[in-house]
Design an enzyme around this catalytic site. Structure first.
Site, PDB file in Angstrom:
ATOM      1  N   THR A 219       0.841  -1.239   0.051  1.00 18.60           N
ATOM      2  CA  THR A 219      -0.013  -0.020   0.102  1.00 18.60           C
ATOM      3  C   THR A 219       0.996   1.308  -0.108  1.00 18.60           C
ATOM      4  O   THR A 219       0.284   2.447  -0.256  1.00 18.60           O
ATOM      5  CB  THR A 219      -0.959  -0.166   1.238  1.00 18.60           C
ATOM      6  OG1 THR A 219      -0.137  -0.224   2.220  1.00 18.60           O
ATOM      7  CG2 THR A 219      -1.941  -1.038   1.151  1.00 18.60           C
ATOM      8  N   GLN A 255       0.127   4.128  10.445  1.00 23.13           N
ATOM      9  CA  GLN A 255       0.123   5.490   9.864  1.00 23.13           C
ATOM     10  C   GLN A 255      -0.462   5.448   8.617  1.00 23.13           C
ATOM     11  O   GLN A 255      -0.435   4.626   7.675  1.00 23.13           O
ATOM     12  CB  GLN A 255       1.617   5.684   9.804  1.00 23.13           C
ATOM     13  CG  GLN A 255       2.321   5.796  10.933  1.00 23.13           C
ATOM     14  CD  GLN A 255       3.264   4.551  11.338  1.00 23.13           C
ATOM     15  OE1 GLN A 255       2.732   3.518  10.951  1.00 23.13           O
ATOM     16  NE2 GLN A 255       3.878   4.707  12.497  1.00 23.13           N
ATOM     17  N   GLN A 277      -4.779   6.777  12.706  1.00 26.49           N
ATOM     18  CA  GLN A 277      -3.461   7.222  13.281  1.00 26.49           C
ATOM     19  C   GLN A 277      -2.812   8.249  12.012  1.00 26.49           C
ATOM     20  O   GLN A 277      -2.710   7.934  10.968  1.00 26.49           O
ATOM     21  CB  GLN A 277      -2.578   5.990  13.462  1.00 26.49           C
ATOM     22  CG  GLN A 277      -1.164   6.334  13.940  1.00 26.49           C
ATOM     23  CD  GLN A 277      -0.335   5.078  14.015  1.00 26.49           C
ATOM     24  OE1 GLN A 277      -1.076   4.096  14.328  1.00 26.49           O
ATOM     25  NE2 GLN A 277       0.827   5.290  14.690  1.00 26.49           N
ATOM     26  N   ASP A 278      -2.355   9.235  12.623  1.00 24.13           N
ATOM     27  CA  ASP A 278      -1.413  10.221  11.674  1.00 24.13           C
ATOM     28  C   ASP A 278      -2.454  10.831  10.754  1.00 24.13           C
ATOM     29  O   ASP A 278      -1.977  10.799   9.381  1.00 24.13           O
ATOM     30  CB  ASP A 278      -0.185   9.840  11.219  1.00 24.13           C
ATOM     31  CG  ASP A 278       0.722   9.412  12.350  1.00 24.13           C
ATOM     32  OD1 ASP A 278       0.466   9.209  13.313  1.00 24.13           O
ATOM     33  OD2 ASP A 278       1.639   8.493  12.063  1.00 24.13           O
ATOM     34  N   ASP A 299      -1.928  10.428  17.478  1.00 23.89           N
ATOM     35  CA  ASP A 299      -1.018  11.557  16.933  1.00 23.89           C
ATOM     36  C   ASP A 299      -1.633  12.190  15.626  1.00 23.89           C
ATOM     37  O   ASP A 299      -0.868  12.009  14.754  1.00 23.89           O
ATOM     38  CB  ASP A 299       0.407  10.797  16.801  1.00 23.89           C
ATOM     39  CG  ASP A 299       0.942  10.180  17.940  1.00 23.89           C
ATOM     40  OD1 ASP A 299       0.485  10.618  18.825  1.00 23.89           O
ATOM     41  OD2 ASP A 299       1.829   9.514  17.747  1.00 23.89           O
ATOM     42  N   ARG A 368       1.808  14.404  22.847  1.00 19.62           N
ATOM     43  CA  ARG A 368       2.755  14.011  23.467  1.00 19.62           C
ATOM     44  C   ARG A 368       3.805  14.614  22.554  1.00 19.62           C
ATOM     45  O   ARG A 368       3.818  14.376  21.475  1.00 19.62           O
ATOM     46  CB  ARG A 368       2.777  12.494  23.214  1.00 19.62           C
ATOM     47  CG  ARG A 368       2.494  11.548  22.089  1.00 19.62           C
ATOM     48  CD  ARG A 368       2.640  10.161  22.419  1.00 19.62           C
ATOM     49  NE  ARG A 368       2.199   9.390  20.939  1.00 19.62           N
ATOM     50  CZ  ARG A 368       2.607   8.202  20.809  1.00 19.62           C
ATOM     51  NH1 ARG A 368       2.982   7.421  21.847  1.00 19.62           N
ATOM     52  NH2 ARG A 368       2.029   7.639  19.584  1.00 19.62           N
ATOM     53  N   TRP A 370       6.870  14.735  20.169  1.00 19.58           N
ATOM     54  CA  TRP A 370       7.518  13.852  19.335  1.00 19.58           C
ATOM     55  C   TRP A 370       8.958  14.109  19.045  1.00 19.58           C
ATOM     56  O   TRP A 370       9.917  13.622  18.565  1.00 19.58           O
ATOM     57  CB  TRP A 370       6.746  14.199  18.053  1.00 19.58           C
ATOM     58  CG  TRP A 370       7.140  12.765  17.022  1.00 19.58           C
ATOM     59  CD1 TRP A 370       7.498  11.664  17.015  1.00 19.58           C
ATOM     60  CD2 TRP A 370       7.329  12.993  15.554  1.00 19.58           C
ATOM     61  NE1 TRP A 370       7.672  11.191  15.791  1.00 19.58           N
ATOM     62  CE2 TRP A 370       7.356  11.711  14.883  1.00 19.58           C
ATOM     63  CE3 TRP A 370       6.723  14.138  14.855  1.00 19.58           C
ATOM     64  CZ2 TRP A 370       7.532  11.611  13.551  1.00 19.58           C
ATOM     65  CZ3 TRP A 370       7.040  14.051  13.277  1.00 19.58           C
ATOM     66  CH2 TRP A 370       6.963  12.533  12.586  1.00 19.58           C
TER      67      TRP A 370
END
Length: 463
Positions: A219, A255, A277-278, A299, A368, A370
């Site tokens: 992918t 991600q 996510q992301d 995130d 958080r 990074w």
């Protein structure tokens, strides 16, 4: 002179990375080196903007573009870290470049007369009087429709046409009619001043499903977050209105970006960014998000841009089994970068899929850090009770020098009494400090946002 030296070194490093990639035997290393070639090329392009007389760069412009150079190098390094492939010669070939960019950034800060905090403190004439204009859309240059009644059937074809226009610095307007466009769109650095508007959230939808988890090699380039993005924009001056950018990889896909923006002085107005996510990578430069909505799990607002999210809706979605919930992950690596995230006047709540099962998951964190000097400030937001009383999470050991701030938030999750005891956590009570993180300061928005026609609040909302 230092900028030019950094550009020359970036081109040398780009060539070395290309040579390594061309001889590399297999994935995933081969793909990651190819991605780093793109990043070093983008670094050189961005630094070259300092010499464009038509842009008439201010000291803040210069600091912003050099800060973007740091972000490019960092993302190249992060790609290898994501797949635990750190035994490469990347540090060897990029060491001099990193030092040059870092030193150039330090000089740019000295030239601005900034303090060592790196906070933006640049005023423009009459900045207090410029705000609240309205976005007036010009007649489109091209129209995208799925039924063939427009100029193009795909968004990428319209972008490709824009790249061939005779006047590349003149704004080019693309109207994307209602429909679901299943494609992965890339707007390169050289394609500038694009306005793209649709028929509204959930009406004009650009969607993809690339992801870097599970069957990553099928992918996306393994470890390459950039390649997962449904929509990438790098060219400066991008404006989007009334559109949905979506990644449907799902909570188990790892991600999976809906949007990646490295566009300087870019604006997203009444748009939706949907993923898990992301979801949204605010990679670098100055970005403004007004009356948008962002959906995700972990995130899902991250990167190293100077970005303000104003009057937005932020929804936490149902994560994978055992998964966590974190809104932001800021990637500010150096103390004198002009970047950071501000979430202002927004509502942070559970999404429709999370509400019925909220008790099955741990509470959510505001962010958080990074990177070592991550900077994230929440001001005047409604925080729902799904927010963990501690507020912030340290997963990468970056709590020592980061800046996690909260100013006049409200709602059941806004109490700071049980917040983390880090020295880097700040309960902001002084409006003069809070002012550093506003549109007027962090983005110097009064200098360029009025030209976009997008309404904005330069300082503080009245609560």
């Amino acid at each position: 002179m230092t900028v030019q030296t950094a550009i020359n070194e970036a081109l040398v490093v780009r060539q070395r990375a290309h040579e390594i990639e061309s001889k590399y035997p297999n994935a995933p290393g081969k793909e990651l080196w190819s991605t780093c070639v793109d990043y070093f090329d983008g670094l050189a392009f961005t630094l070259n903007m300092n010499f464009d007389r038509t842009l008439d760069p201010t000291p803040l412009d210069i600091q912003t573009w050099i800060s973007a150079g740091v972000a490019y190098i960092n993302m190249c390094e992060k790609g290898f870290e994501l797949i635990n492939m750190t035994n490469t010669i990347l540090p060897v070939i990029s060491n001099n470049l990193t030092k040059l960019v870092t030193n150039t950034l330090a000089i740019s800060v000295l030239n601005r007369g900034s303090d060592t905090s790196g906070f933006v403190d640049w005023d423009y004439q009459n900045e207090h009087n410029l705000s609240n204009t309205k976005l007036e859309l010009k007649r489109p240059n091209v129209v995208v429709t799925q039924d063939g009644s427009g100029d193009f059937r795909t968004v990428q074809d319209a972008i490709n046409a824009a790249s061939q226009r005779a006047q590349p610095t003149k704004r080019f307007v693309i109207y994307v009619k209602a429909g679901i466009y299943r494609e992965n769109v890339v707007i390169r650095n050289s394609v500038q001043y694009i306005t793209m508007y649709g028929d509204g959230i959930n009406k004009t939808i650009i969607t993809g499903s690339r992801h870097a988890g599970g069957d990553a090699l099928k992918t996306a380039k393994a470890g390459d977050l950039k390649d997962t993005a449904t929509f990438q924009v790098w060219g400066p001056g991008f404006i989007a209105r009334g559109m949905t950018f979506r990644n449907t990889a799902g909570p188990k896909g790892g991600q999976a970006l809906a949007l990646l923006s490295g566009s300087d002085k870019s604006v997203f107005y009444r748009c939706s960014f949907e993923g898990y996510q992301d979801t949204l990578l605010a990679h670098s430069n100055r970005q403004f998000y007004k009356e948008c909505q962002v959906l995700g799990t972990v995130d899902f607002i991250f990167g190293d841009a100077a970005a303000v999210f104003q009057d937005c809706r932020i929804f936490l979605r149902r994560p994978r089994p055992g998964g966590g919930l974190v809104v932001t992950a800021n990637g500010r690596k150096l103390n004198n970068e002009s970047s950071g995230f501000t979430i202002q006047g927004c509502k942070i709540t559970a999404g429709d899929d999370l509400k019925p099962v909220l008790s099955q998951y741990k509470k959510a964190f505001l962010g958080r850090p990074w990177a070592p000097y991550a900077l994230t400030v929440y001001m005047q937001n409604y925080l729902d009770d799904l927010i963990d009383p501690q507020g912030w999470l340290d997963s990468w050991g970056n709590k020592e020098h980061c800046y996690c701030g909260e100013y006049r938030n409200y709602g059941p999750g806004s109490s700071t009494k049980k917040r983390v005891k880090w020295r880097s956590f700040h309960k902001i009570t002084n409006q003069k400090i809070a002012r550093y993180f506003t549109v007027g300061k962090l983005l110097s928005g009064n200098h360029w946002l009025p030209k976009t026609g997008v309404p904005y609040i330069p300082w503080f909302e009245k609560k």
